[in-house]
Design an enzyme around this catalytic site. Structure first.
Site, mmCIF file in Angstrom:
data_model
loop_
_atom_site.group_PDB
_atom_site.id
_atom_site.type_symbol
_atom_site.label_atom_id
_atom_site.label_comp_id
_atom_site.label_asym_id
_atom_site.label_seq_id
_atom_site.Cartn_x
_atom_site.Cartn_y
_atom_site.Cartn_z
ATOM 1 N N PHE A 33 0.864 -1.182 0.000
ATOM 2 C CA PHE A 33 0.000 0.000 0.000
ATOM 3 C C PHE A 33 0.905 1.238 0.000
ATOM 4 O O PHE A 33 1.826 1.332 0.814
ATOM 5 C CB PHE A 33 -0.880 -0.032 1.242
ATOM 6 C CG PHE A 33 -2.030 0.927 1.211
ATOM 7 C CD1 PHE A 33 -3.276 0.515 0.783
ATOM 8 C CD2 PHE A 33 -1.865 2.238 1.620
ATOM 9 C CE1 PHE A 33 -4.339 1.397 0.768
ATOM 10 C CE2 PHE A 33 -2.931 3.127 1.602
ATOM 11 C CZ PHE A 33 -4.175 2.708 1.175
ATOM 12 N N LYS A 62 -11.665 -1.044 8.655
ATOM 13 C CA LYS A 62 -11.903 -2.023 7.589
ATOM 14 C C LYS A 62 -12.708 -3.189 8.175
ATOM 15 O O LYS A 62 -13.849 -3.015 8.561
ATOM 16 C CB LYS A 62 -10.569 -2.428 6.973
ATOM 17 C CG LYS A 62 -9.928 -1.241 6.235
ATOM 18 C CD LYS A 62 -8.530 -1.499 5.717
ATOM 19 C CE LYS A 62 -8.038 -0.276 4.939
ATOM 20 N NZ LYS A 62 -6.595 -0.307 4.670
HETATM 21 C C1 LIG Z 1 -5.913 0.884 4.407
HETATM 22 C C2 LIG Z 1 -4.440 0.820 4.561
HETATM 23 C C3 LIG Z 1 -3.731 1.882 5.140
HETATM 24 C C4 LIG Z 1 -4.438 3.148 5.540
HETATM 25 O O1 LIG Z 1 -3.636 3.989 6.286
HETATM 26 P P1 LIG Z 1 -4.284 5.294 6.957
HETATM 27 O O2 LIG Z 1 -3.187 5.898 7.722
HETATM 28 O O3 LIG Z 1 -5.432 4.816 7.791
HETATM 29 O O4 LIG Z 1 -4.798 6.176 5.877
HETATM 30 C C5 LIG Z 1 -2.370 1.736 5.313
HETATM 31 N N1 LIG Z 1 -1.726 0.601 4.920
HETATM 32 C C6 LIG Z 1 -2.383 -0.424 4.367
HETATM 33 C C7 LIG Z 1 -1.658 -1.648 3.976
HETATM 34 C C8 LIG Z 1 -3.757 -0.338 4.154
HETATM 35 O O5 LIG Z 1 -4.406 -1.347 3.579
#
Ligand SMILES: *Cc1c(COP(=O)(O)O)cnc(C)c1O
Length: 415
Positions: A130, A228
């Site tokens: 991500f 989530k």
């Molecule tokens: C959804 C997700 C995030 C989200 O990070 P935020 O700081 O809440 O915006 C981060 N890393 C992964 C792997 C995710 O799937």
């Protein structure tokens, strides 16, 4: 060939089916996006009213004590811990996944810098991770300005060789957000340790989705989302896990007063508290934290084992039905078929993936879209039925057979 009645029969047999009543899902919607934003627990609205009207409106500042606001991050952490294979006192809820990752990475690098591998400068992760995870690691490495680099790796095989005697730290997301690929956490952690590296896991798509045993897997630190699969609400605070064995040498750079040994002594000198509290920073969004508890309560009515069994049954059914009924269309499965390598989502590519997903959403089947060309379908056993899967594939087949999608559809800001 399976029929809709077969799916209804499976729902009638499903011990988790009654839990759907604990969620407020709109009529006419098949919600397959709990991997991105979990559905709303019915308990959330009255709880929000209580926090806002009573605890804030009437009790005012007294609620930091009387309503347990101040202790909520740790109390929620203790409630979440069993889902992660963590102990009480090892998890705290607060801040965002990005911020908690920053703290964990910085603390892990600090641990390495104090040990026999102090000269190591490489952080290993995956190019398919991500983006925020990659950005946080690169931001930290750049800001430290001590020669740290982030090595982006393109395959699991390459990952194994990339983790070597130069690696300070490995940062992996356990279940990939695009493909749903699930790493072997125990094997990867053992490999990292054998090479003298530490390993930080992102559980954003794992917590509440797959059974976790962080201690048995030998993980060093972990972070993840509550909005989530844990159904904590939009933008709900994230979590961080630091095992008891590392806590005394866990030093993160965000020295906010909530991590202080005596915050209300208002001392000008910083001294971190003992325990998981030192992973905190400052004041947390209380209303959002209260929502996280409504999500966690539901998990206490079942087990991750039961959730996993149904998750695999739902994702297997979806794959089978899509392949049987939409086989003539240019769909390609990017999620592993092997159970051990699969999270709780199924992703298919389609050349017009964005347009097809828009058409699905217009007909009440809510999944989402991620570049490149990936349609994501998240399966949340707490509120998704086998008949939902059947109906979703029925609608997908109709859209594809009739090319009932608009290839000129403009992208929204959030896809
Ligand atoms: C959804 C997700 C995030 C989200 O990070 P935020 O700081 O809440 O915006 C981060 N890393 C992964 C792997 C995710 O799937």
């Amino acid at each position: 060939m399976m029929t809709r009645n077969d799916c209804l029969a499976r729902d009638a047999d499903d011990a988790l089916a009654p839990l759907r009543q604990l969620f407020a899902l709109p009529e006419g919607v098949i919600y397959l996006d709990g991997n991105s934003l979990g559905a709303m627990p019915r308990a959330a609205l009255p709880r929000a009213q209580q926090v806002i009207a009573q605890e804030w409106g009437t009790d005012l500042i007294r609620s930091w004590n009387s309503a347990g606001w101040f202790d909520m991050p740790k109390r929620l952490g203790d409630r979440l811990a069993p889902l992660l294979g963590a102990q009480a006192g090892e998890v705290v809820v607060g801040d965002t996944t990005s911020l908690n990752l920053f703290k964990a990475l910085a603390a892990a690098l600090h641990m390495q810098a104090a040990g026999e591998h102090a000269g190591r400068r490489v952080i290993v992760t995956e190019r398919s991770n991500f983006p925020t995870d990659i950005y946080m690691a690169e931001g930290l490495a750049t800001w430290l300005d001590r020669g740290y680099t982030v090595r982006l790796v393109d395959s699991v095989d390459e990952l194994t060789s990339a983790i070597n005697s130069e690696t300070a730290l490995v940062m992996l997301t356990h279940v990939n957000y695009r493909t749903g690929y699930q790493h072997d956490m125990a094997a990867m952690s053992a490999h990292a340790h054998a090479q003298g590296a530490l390993i930080v896991w992102d559980l954003a798509h794992s917590a509440g989705a797959v059974p976790l045993d962080l201690h048995a897997a030998g993980a060093d630190m972990a972070v993840g989302c509550t909005y989530k699969y844990l159904n904590g609400g939009p933008g709900a605070p994230a979590f961080i896990w630091v095992p008891a064995r590392h806590q005394h040498r866990f030093h993160q750079p965000l020295w906010g007063w909530w991590s202080h040994a005596t915050p209300f002594a208002m001392a000008p000198q910083y001294a971190p508290c003992e325990g998981i509290g030192r992973a905190q920073c400052g004041t947390q969004p209380v209303v959002s934290l209260a929502m996280v508890e409504c999500g966690l309560e539901i998990f206490e009515k079942t087990s991750m084992h039961a959730i996993r069994a149904k998750s695999l049954a739902l994702t297997d059914l979806f794959i089978t039905l899509v392949e049987a009924r939409c086989g003539g269309h240019p769909l390609a499965l990017v999620t592993p078929r092997e159970h051990a390598r699969r999270g709780s989502q199924v992703s298919f590519t389609h050349p017009h993936g964005y347009a097809v997903m828009r058409a699905l959403i217009a007909r009440g089947v809510i999944g989402d879209y991620r570049e490149p060309a990936i349609m994501r379908f998240g399966f949340t056993p707490l509120y998704t039925s086998f008949a939902d899967v059947w109906d979703a594939v029925e609608i997908l087949q109709h859209i594809l057979d009739h090319q009932d999608y608009d290839v000129t559809a403009q992208r929204s800001a959030v896809t």
